[in-house]
Design an enzyme around this catalytic site. Sequence first.
Site, PDB file in Angstrom:
ATOM      1  N   SER A 181       7.259  -1.773   8.304  1.00 49.50           N
ATOM      2  CA  SER A 181       6.567  -0.522   8.003  1.00 49.50           C
ATOM      3  C   SER A 181       7.330   0.640   8.636  1.00 49.50           C
ATOM      4  O   SER A 181       8.562   0.692   8.523  1.00 49.50           O
ATOM      5  CB  SER A 181       5.124  -0.633   8.502  1.00 49.50           C
ATOM      6  OG  SER A 181       4.314   0.381   7.999  1.00 49.50           O
ATOM      7  N   ASP A 433       2.813  -5.058  -2.114  1.00 47.29           N
ATOM      8  CA  ASP A 433       2.641  -4.044  -1.074  1.00 47.29           C
ATOM      9  C   ASP A 433       2.789  -2.642  -1.657  1.00 47.29           C
ATOM     10  O   ASP A 433       3.840  -2.296  -2.194  1.00 47.29           O
ATOM     11  CB  ASP A 433       3.708  -4.261  -0.003  1.00 47.29           C
ATOM     12  CG  ASP A 433       3.660  -3.230   1.102  1.00 47.29           C
ATOM     13  OD1 ASP A 433       2.610  -2.577   1.255  1.00 47.29           O
ATOM     14  OD2 ASP A 433       4.675  -3.091   1.815  1.00 47.29           O
ATOM     15  N   HIS A 458       2.255  -6.474   2.648  1.00 45.27           N
ATOM     16  CA  HIS A 458       3.017  -5.656   3.606  1.00 45.27           C
ATOM     17  C   HIS A 458       3.711  -6.545   4.649  1.00 45.27           C
ATOM     18  O   HIS A 458       3.071  -7.238   5.398  1.00 45.27           O
ATOM     19  CB  HIS A 458       2.051  -4.672   4.271  1.00 45.27           C
ATOM     20  CG  HIS A 458       2.712  -3.436   4.836  1.00 45.27           C
ATOM     21  ND1 HIS A 458       3.716  -2.750   4.196  1.00 45.27           N
ATOM     22  CD2 HIS A 458       2.490  -2.758   5.993  1.00 45.27           C
ATOM     23  CE1 HIS A 458       4.075  -1.690   4.932  1.00 45.27           C
ATOM     24  NE2 HIS A 458       3.358  -1.681   6.030  1.00 45.27           N
TER      25      HIS A 458
END
Lengths: 494, 494
Positions: A181, A433, A458
């Site tokens: 991320s 994601d 994710h």
Amino acid sequence: MRALPGPASLSAALLLMLSAGFHVAALKTPHLLGRHRLARSFSQQRAVFYKTLYFDQQIDHFGFLENGTFKQRFLLNDKHWHQKNNPILFYTGNEGDITWFCNNTGFMWDVAEELGAMLIFAEHRYYGESLPFGDESYSNASYLNYLTSEQALADFARLIENLKESISGAQNSPVIAIGGSYGGMLSAWLRMKYPSVVIGALAASAPIWQFTDMVPCGDFYKIVTQDFANSGINCSKNIRRSWMAVNNVSSTDEGLQWLYKEFGLCSPLKEEDVGGFKGWLQETWVNLAMVDYPYEANFLQPLPRWPIKVVCSHLQFDTGVSDKQLLHGIAQAVKVYYNYTGTAVCLNISQTATGSLGIRGWFYQACTEMVMPMCTDGIQDMFEPQVWNFQAFSDECYEIFGVRPREHWAGTVYGGKNIGSHSNIIFSNGGLDPWMSGGVTKNFSDSLVAIMIPDGAHHLDLRYNNQYDPQTVIRARALEVQYFKNWIKHSTIT
Amino acid sequence: MRALPGPASLSAALLLMLSAGFHVAALKTPHLLGRHRLARSFSQQRAVFYKTLYFDQQIDHFGFLENGTFKQRFLLNDKHWHQKNNPILFYTGNEGDITWFCNNTGFMWDVAEELGAMLIFAEHRYYGESLPFGDESYSNASYLNYLTSEQALADFARLIENLKESISGAQNSPVIAIGGSYGGMLSAWLRMKYPSVVIGALAASAPIWQFTDMVPCGDFYKIVTQDFANSGINCSKNIRRSWMAVNNVSSTDEGLQWLYKEFGLCSPLKEEDVGGFKGWLQETWVNLAMVDYPYEANFLQPLPRWPIKVVCSHLQFDTGVSDKQLLHGIAQAVKVYYNYTGTAVCLNISQTATGSLGIRGWFYQACTEMVMPMCTDGIQDMFEPQVWNFQAFSDECYEIFGVRPREHWAGTVYGGKNIGSHSNIIFSNGGLDPWMSGGVTKNFSDSLVAIMIPDGAHHLDLRYNNQYDPQTVIRARALEVQYFKNWIKHSTIT
């Protein structure tokens, strides 16, 4: 990482956050991080052992007037690091408590033995315990001025150099940056900006292109929508219809009372809460898209395997149902997310997971460098239409933090889409994601590569191995390790 | 660019600079830049034509609290830029008035037609007219806080992006960074840090390794010494002996008076000036080493061709001469530098060339990031021994500017000697140039290359073509253009 809300809800969201308790009722946004309390209490967590250490960092790497330092926390495990010059895997911490990332990056623990690697998890400044001005760090714009990705990267670079000098036998250890991320963005950027300190980077689910003029602002919510569309008949359609149903039902006092009861909310719903209620629903769907993992897991919330399938099992109606029938289904669906364990007494529309300091910091970053345009149109996605309005966003940031975002700076400093001259970076992306919208999904060269994990949410690849892992993530991890070994091999020759 | 003096003389030097007039009497240092007034008045200057333009830059690229802007000056010539997507040669200005660099970088003017290139000369913040806080820019530590190489690089990156957007037909123009000395370091660093904005860089005589622990601190003065040793019998030996001769002669009032007359100084020499006098001599020799060009030129001062040979013609004595005979020769030698035109009324030991704002800015940079250790031992070089003492240096910087240098920061942020992952940078080095001590003198790869110009002084390759150019610089320039063409060719394919 949270997507930016539209301007209408931003102000309310940020103002709420800045008040005591940091409720985020009005946020029409996905959020990812800062959920460590819940995460640590969930049963599936494996025990990991590390030393907790601190390193004195300059508060300001880019100016010399502020010459103070602060203690940056980092976690170290050298259980499998037996030989001189063996590699170091370095997690570039993102916007939250580093122990949470440490516990949620099982991949590093899984591969440490095979690589004979030392593991380091470095906390990002202004999060967790790494507060440049202690408890005052968030108290004013002047103290917040050093919360930038550039400062964080400089922290990582200084820390790595220091570790290599101070740990006996590590002087020539190749270091690989790993992150997911925003932490994955930092990993990629660390390799781009400080290639002398890391030989390569794994940037998992890192939306380095989620900035102005790089990708369409609607892609993020389109992917969320696809996840629901693909997980059950009529699922995304019924969510798209639900907004109007909420509007209809909430137009009377009886309807507001009905919603309160039906959803099992913690407080009665008032007319002025309806926007916040819809924002809370939207954020719930987005969070589900991010954590649609193939096994029972607890990242943002404890959830069943393939949670969107379970959610969608409550949303299979045809078009004929009444608003209340539809919203009954929505309530059942939402409870999959908020009450899988069956222990929730009521649902709080101010929360989509437990709050933490991370939210405030991330919004400051969003209001300065990390401007990530988001929009919806209600046609290609299942949400209420909302345009992206930079000026309104900027004005609200100024009102709240006293700073204005710089729309194009991230593109300038990190190269935008023109990153082909870099090397040794893996961008891994999960097909489920929503953040894939801003990810690098094609190879630039042999050493600047994209890995696709079609059935991954994710940064699934950063999680522990699991018996339910799809083949695609197993292959992705194997390929990642292969790249690591190749980088390490070449680094030790020179 | 000036080399750092030893700590003993630094304080005096800086304190003097900060007083009115910026005399630099006590500086035992080479200096290079900020000499534009003289340069422009010298007869050999060719006329160049450009537009003078200004671009609004953020004062602080790395923090958001200071949101002010300033006007960055840049010069533009598009005489030969006729076609869409033709290249741009971008001079990354260093520590002085950009018009001076523009006039002294004839290479760019010489090759513009062949490349069909637009020429841009961008001024470095805090120099020339590009003052972030106007006339107040140097008035306090708080205003000086944004004088860093990182901010300057960000200025260049933003300016290039803006030019490509705003100049019709330039959107896909490949940009090549060019610079000499500190400007060459900036060119190399611009390519390293912002490879999305420049496809390559020519870093001429750029001592990117003249930092702590990268090269021996004595190499710089060794090269100066070699230049004199190779330019005349006994030349460096007599300069080495001259320090003691100065000490001896200056120990009496009669001797001080004699020195004053013999050197034709502007003011009588006092006992307390002797250190400054020796520093001035040392700086003179260093400057000569930098500008030992094969033709009459005016870079720091108007000088004959191969000026060190002329200087050494006055210093051929055997060891038997008296102190005064020796110093008579030194005086004659020094006048080659200060009075080649025969118009000097007297010599001012506070000046080795005309002063400018550049000196103050450069010393601030030396006192923060650009810490370049220098030392002498009197054996391998012809100077009085002086050790490098970082702590003393730091203390004096703090006293003067209120900031402390960070000894290792430049190494961290720019990668130190570990730069092999970068591409498309040419490091050119002059074999006569003392700054070669900190230069990159070996190839790292096919696209990260060193070009040696054995009989070149400080960035000779960046000067106009001249009939007296040695073959080595002619070849170097041809090779540089060949690299440019190759980069341009490949940039237009992708």
